[in-house]
Design an enzyme around this catalytic site. Structure first.
Site, PDB file in Angstrom:
ATOM      1  N   ASP A 186       0.819  -1.221   0.000  1.00 46.46           N
ATOM      2  CA  ASP A 186       0.000   0.000   0.000  1.00 46.46           C
ATOM      3  C   ASP A 186       0.849   1.267   0.000  1.00 46.46           C
ATOM      4  O   ASP A 186       0.421   2.304   0.508  1.00 46.46           O
ATOM      5  CB  ASP A 186      -0.948   0.041   1.219  1.00 46.46           C
ATOM      6  CG  ASP A 186      -1.799  -1.198   1.313  1.00 46.46           C
ATOM      7  OD1 ASP A 186      -2.262  -1.658   0.262  1.00 46.46           O
ATOM      8  OD2 ASP A 186      -1.984  -1.708   2.430  1.00 46.46           O
ATOM      9  N   GLY A 189       1.625   3.001  -2.519  1.00 47.88           N
ATOM     10  CA  GLY A 189       1.216   3.908  -3.600  1.00 47.88           C
ATOM     11  C   GLY A 189       1.901   3.513  -4.896  1.00 47.88           C
ATOM     12  O   GLY A 189       2.058   4.335  -5.811  1.00 47.88           O
ATOM     13  N   LYS A 190       2.254   2.232  -5.007  1.00 51.72           N
ATOM     14  CA  LYS A 190       2.928   1.751  -6.222  1.00 51.72           C
ATOM     15  C   LYS A 190       2.050   1.969  -7.456  1.00 51.72           C
ATOM     16  O   LYS A 190       2.544   2.262  -8.529  1.00 51.72           O
ATOM     17  CB  LYS A 190       3.242   0.254  -6.098  1.00 51.72           C
ATOM     18  CG  LYS A 190       4.237  -0.065  -5.013  1.00 51.72           C
ATOM     19  CD  LYS A 190       4.493  -1.554  -4.897  1.00 51.72           C
ATOM     20  CE  LYS A 190       3.309  -2.373  -4.451  1.00 51.72           C
ATOM     21  NZ  LYS A 190       2.830  -2.110  -3.085  1.00 51.72           N
ATOM     22  N   LYS A 202       0.121   4.318  -8.382  1.00 57.48           N
ATOM     23  CA  LYS A 202       0.245   5.631  -9.023  1.00 57.48           C
ATOM     24  C   LYS A 202       1.572   5.736  -9.802  1.00 57.48           C
ATOM     25  O   LYS A 202       1.599   6.231 -10.927  1.00 57.48           O
ATOM     26  CB  LYS A 202       0.165   6.726  -7.946  1.00 57.48           C
ATOM     27  CG  LYS A 202       0.379   8.103  -8.541  1.00 57.48           C
ATOM     28  CD  LYS A 202       0.161   9.221  -7.574  1.00 57.48           C
ATOM     29  CE  LYS A 202       0.758  10.477  -8.174  1.00 57.48           C
ATOM     30  NZ  LYS A 202       0.527  11.658  -7.381  1.00 57.48           N
ATOM     31  N   ASN A 256      -5.259 -10.368  -3.631  1.00 55.33           N
ATOM     32  CA  ASN A 256      -5.033  -9.741  -2.317  1.00 55.33           C
ATOM     33  C   ASN A 256      -4.540  -8.308  -2.518  1.00 55.33           C
ATOM     34  O   ASN A 256      -4.663  -7.469  -1.636  1.00 55.33           O
ATOM     35  CB  ASN A 256      -4.014 -10.546  -1.482  1.00 55.33           C
ATOM     36  CG  ASN A 256      -2.736 -10.897  -2.226  1.00 55.33           C
ATOM     37  OD1 ASN A 256      -2.656 -10.717  -3.436  1.00 55.33           O
ATOM     38  ND2 ASN A 256      -1.760 -11.402  -1.522  1.00 55.33           N
ATOM     39  N   ALA A 257      -3.954  -8.044  -3.675  1.00 57.28           N
ATOM     40  CA  ALA A 257      -3.420  -6.701  -3.974  1.00 57.28           C
ATOM     41  C   ALA A 257      -4.546  -5.767  -4.388  1.00 57.28           C
ATOM     42  O   ALA A 257      -5.596  -6.213  -4.839  1.00 57.28           O
ATOM     43  CB  ALA A 257      -2.406  -6.802  -5.103  1.00 57.28           C
ATOM     44  N   GLN A 284       2.062  -5.997  -2.999  1.00 55.99           N
ATOM     45  CA  GLN A 284       2.450  -6.034  -1.577  1.00 55.99           C
ATOM     46  C   GLN A 284       3.783  -5.282  -1.404  1.00 55.99           C
ATOM     47  O   GLN A 284       4.048  -4.371  -2.165  1.00 55.99           O
ATOM     48  CB  GLN A 284       2.533  -7.473  -1.056  1.00 55.99           C
ATOM     49  CG  GLN A 284       1.185  -8.161  -0.906  1.00 55.99           C
ATOM     50  CD  GLN A 284       0.680  -8.800  -2.182  1.00 55.99           C
ATOM     51  OE1 GLN A 284       1.417  -9.454  -2.891  1.00 55.99           O
ATOM     52  NE2 GLN A 284      -0.584  -8.631  -2.486  1.00 55.99           N
ATOM     53  N   ARG A 313     -10.285  -2.706   5.214  1.00 50.12           N
ATOM     54  CA  ARG A 313      -9.879  -2.677   6.625  1.00 50.12           C
ATOM     55  C   ARG A 313      -9.060  -1.427   6.923  1.00 50.12           C
ATOM     56  O   ARG A 313      -8.279  -0.974   6.083  1.00 50.12           O
ATOM     57  CB  ARG A 313      -8.998  -3.900   6.944  1.00 50.12           C
ATOM     58  CG  ARG A 313      -9.759  -5.194   7.016  1.00 50.12           C
ATOM     59  CD  ARG A 313      -8.825  -6.346   7.340  1.00 50.12           C
ATOM     60  NE  ARG A 313      -7.886  -6.599   6.261  1.00 50.12           N
ATOM     61  CZ  ARG A 313      -6.899  -7.487   6.327  1.00 50.12           C
ATOM     62  NH1 ARG A 313      -6.699  -8.175   7.431  1.00 50.12           N
ATOM     63  NH2 ARG A 313      -6.097  -7.697   5.303  1.00 50.12           N
ATOM     64  N   ARG A 360      -6.070   0.762   7.987  1.00 44.53           N
ATOM     65  CA  ARG A 360      -4.627   0.477   8.030  1.00 44.53           C
ATOM     66  C   ARG A 360      -4.042   1.044   9.306  1.00 44.53           C
ATOM     67  O   ARG A 360      -4.467   2.109   9.759  1.00 44.53           O
ATOM     68  CB  ARG A 360      -3.917   1.115   6.827  1.00 44.53           C
ATOM     69  CG  ARG A 360      -4.312   0.499   5.511  1.00 44.53           C
ATOM     70  CD  ARG A 360      -3.602   1.185   4.344  1.00 44.53           C
ATOM     71  NE  ARG A 360      -4.103   0.686   3.074  1.00 44.53           N
ATOM     72  CZ  ARG A 360      -4.270   1.424   1.982  1.00 44.53           C
ATOM     73  NH1 ARG A 360      -3.967   2.707   1.991  1.00 44.53           N
ATOM     74  NH2 ARG A 360      -4.731   0.885   0.882  1.00 44.53           N
TER      75      ARG A 360
HETATM   76  P1  IMP Z   1      -2.698 -12.701   2.280  1.00 44.80           P
HETATM   77  O1  IMP Z   1      -1.765 -12.187   1.239  1.00 44.80           O
HETATM   78  O2  IMP Z   1      -4.132 -12.493   1.967  1.00 44.80           O
HETATM   79  O3  IMP Z   1      -2.373 -14.128   2.642  1.00 44.80           O
HETATM   80  O4  IMP Z   1      -2.451 -11.865   3.642  1.00 44.80           O
HETATM   81  C1  IMP Z   1      -1.229 -11.940   4.365  1.00 44.80           C
HETATM   82  C2  IMP Z   1      -0.844 -10.584   4.947  1.00 44.80           C
HETATM   83  O5  IMP Z   1      -0.485  -9.716   3.883  1.00 44.80           O
HETATM   84  C3  IMP Z   1      -1.966  -9.871   5.698  1.00 44.80           C
HETATM   85  O6  IMP Z   1      -1.411  -9.121   6.741  1.00 44.80           O
HETATM   86  C4  IMP Z   1      -2.542  -8.925   4.655  1.00 44.80           C
HETATM   87  O7  IMP Z   1      -3.183  -7.814   5.234  1.00 44.80           O
HETATM   88  C5  IMP Z   1      -1.288  -8.536   3.915  1.00 44.80           C
HETATM   89  N1  IMP Z   1      -1.519  -8.116   2.522  1.00 44.80           N
HETATM   90  C6  IMP Z   1      -1.774  -8.906   1.465  1.00 44.80           C
HETATM   91  N2  IMP Z   1      -1.910  -8.166   0.351  1.00 44.80           N
HETATM   92  C7  IMP Z   1      -1.697  -6.905   0.704  1.00 44.80           C
HETATM   93  C8  IMP Z   1      -1.665  -5.678  -0.034  1.00 44.80           C
HETATM   94  O8  IMP Z   1      -1.825  -5.609  -1.249  1.00 44.80           O
HETATM   95  N3  IMP Z   1      -1.418  -4.556   0.694  1.00 44.80           N
HETATM   96  C9  IMP Z   1      -1.190  -4.584   2.036  1.00 44.80           C
HETATM   97  N4  IMP Z   1      -1.204  -5.707   2.755  1.00 44.80           N
HETATM   98  C10 IMP Z   1      -1.454  -6.854   2.100  1.00 44.80           C
END
Ligand code: IMP
Length: 423
Positions: free
Chosen positions: A12, A14-15, A17, A37-38, A222, A301, A303
């Site tokens: 997070d 700010g990649k 942008k 997840n990203a 991430q 969620r 931060r």
């Molecule tokens: P997962 O990647 O869903 O298994 O989550 C593992 C950990 O990485 C957790 O603490 C998530 O909140 C965090 N996480 C996963 N993807 C991101 C993202 O894109 N930005 C910030 N935190 C992330």
């Protein structure tokens, strides 16, 4: 020029942008790890786009966007993103390429991710998108890939094998009723029809592009401290988020990479559980969260927020081979009387100037700060480095001095225009 963009904190940064801006000069943009997840948020002409899988470079006409073999793809999420782009009038045909070797996120991965979290004493706070279980199956050699989706015979065989074992585990360990073969098979054959036109050998395509001297941007998802090896394990994601992951996750040799640009927020944030030495106390945490709109792009969620931690970013510079840094959201620090930069941690009388991986030190270490004066005026207006308030320039110079790396980009707002290129 082949450039990797990598997060230097916990994601997070700010990649999205920076990738959006740099994509304009690139021919190919490649995602190399992670999955839905990203979340990259890009604002163009006051319209907000949130990407989870498709590289945000897709917003630029003529750019080829690849989802590399290192990514885990949730087809439901990918189809949704394609439909959103099409509804916005953005044509992606011939421009979106998905690696045939990328692994598929299956419904049981998502449920297992969520069930495991409920059972854990020390929760990771995952996004619940099935990332960990999917990568686990990949390493366990029972994963299902995009190429399998194109072959109903192989897909059927692999799905049957997986469900045979997994349904037992779901029932016996988690008291979950398990998954129906027919339902998943039908659902995924629909995805196969919808996605087949995008699936190809992206590693061949990219190596051809390298040979033709095209410019490629590798977009990391991430951040370094969520990397499976170098992150704050076990509070990490399950992929190689550091720059090395770009080669494994795309099939491009390390000797073809020209530059790595690191992205850092002017402060630090983290979503989910895990240690965070420079975290703000609760009231100030809320103040910066609201000011910086620090809510996860994927899960919404809140931060957690803290001071800029140079111990972390220094480690990230080393691990990723970063030669330039982009500092994001500097404007969120407007109006603060004092700013702090964490320069070391102290625990049980011992000073830690380089990143300690020991969870006990990370959890209980006392951050040591360098304090600086803030600035009063807003940063939204300046478009040139020399127009920034002198204390903002001092803050940036201090970061450069500690990290021994050049800050080349400074972001003072979410739009493309609110970006300063430092001479
Ligand atoms: P997962 O990647 O869903 O298994 O989550 C593992 C950990 O990485 C957790 O603490 C998530 O909140 C965090 N996480 C996963 N993807 C991101 C993202 O894109 N930005 C910030 N935190 C992330």
């Amino acid at each position: 020029m082949n450039i990797i963009i990598v997060g230097t904190q916990w994601g997070d940064e700010g990649k999205g942008k920076i990738i959006d801006i740099l994509s304009q000069k690139m021919d190919y943009i490649v995602r190399y790890q992670g999955g839905s997840n990203a979340g990259h948020t890009v604002v163009v002409d006051a319209r907000e786009f949130i990407f989870h899988l498709i590289p945000s470079g897709i917003l630029h006409k003529g750019k080829i966007c690849c989802i590399g073999n290192g990514v885990v793809v949730d087809p439901a999420s990918l189809v949704k993103e394609i439909e959103t782009l099409e509804a916005s009038g953005i044509s992606i045909d011939g421009r979106l390429k998905v690696s045939s070797l990328a692994h598929l996120i299956m419904p049981y991965h998502k449920i297992l991710d969520q069930l495991r979290e409920t059972k854990r004493a020390h929760k990771i706070g995952t996004t619940g998108r099935g990332i960990g279980p999917c990568y686990a199956d990949k390493i366990n050699r029972c994963g299902i890939r995009m190429i399998d989706l194109l072959n109903p015979v192989v897909f059927r065989e692999k799905l049957k094998d997986n469900l045979k074992e997994k349904n037992e585990i779901f029932k016996k360990v988690y008291r979950h009723s398990g998954f129906s073969f027919d339902k998943i098979y039908k659902e995924y054959l629909n995805y196969s029809r919808r996605l087949s036109r995008y699936i190809c050998n992206t590693h061949l395509l990219l190596n051809r592009a390298v040979k033709e001297k095209k410019d490629i941007l590798f977009e990391g998802a991430q951040g370094t401290f969520l990397d499976i090896d170098f992150g704050t394990y076990p509070f990490v994601t399950s992929s190689s988020a550091a720059s090395g992951g770009a080669c494994i996750g795309s099939g491009i040799s390390p000797i073809k990479i020209d530059k790595v640009i690191g992205v850092a927020k002017a402060y630090t944030t983290r979503v989910g559980e895990g240690p965070f030495p420079a975290e703000f106390p609760p009231a100030f945490n809320k103040f910066i969260r609201d000011k910086g709109n620090e809510f996860g792009a994927t899960t919404g969620r809140p931060r957690r927020c803290g001071w800029f931690d140079s111990v972390m970013v220094k480690e990230a510079i080393l691990l990723n081979g970063i030669s330039e840094l982009a500092i994001m959201k500097l404007d969120v620090l407007d109006g603060l009387q004092t700013l702090k930069i964490c320069t070391a941690y102290k625990y049980k009388g011992k000073l830690f100037r380089s990143f300690p991986y020991d969870l006990e030190v990370l959890r209980n270490g006392r951050p040591l700060y360098k304090e600086m004066s803030g600035w009063r005026q807003g940063l939204k207006q300046p478009r040139h480095y020399q127009d920034l308030p002198s204390n903002a320039k001092k803050y940036l110079a201090q970061i450069e001095d500690i990290l021994k790396v050049k800050i080349s980009i400074i972001s003072v707002g979410s739009s493309r225009e609110e970006t300063i290129f430092k001479p």
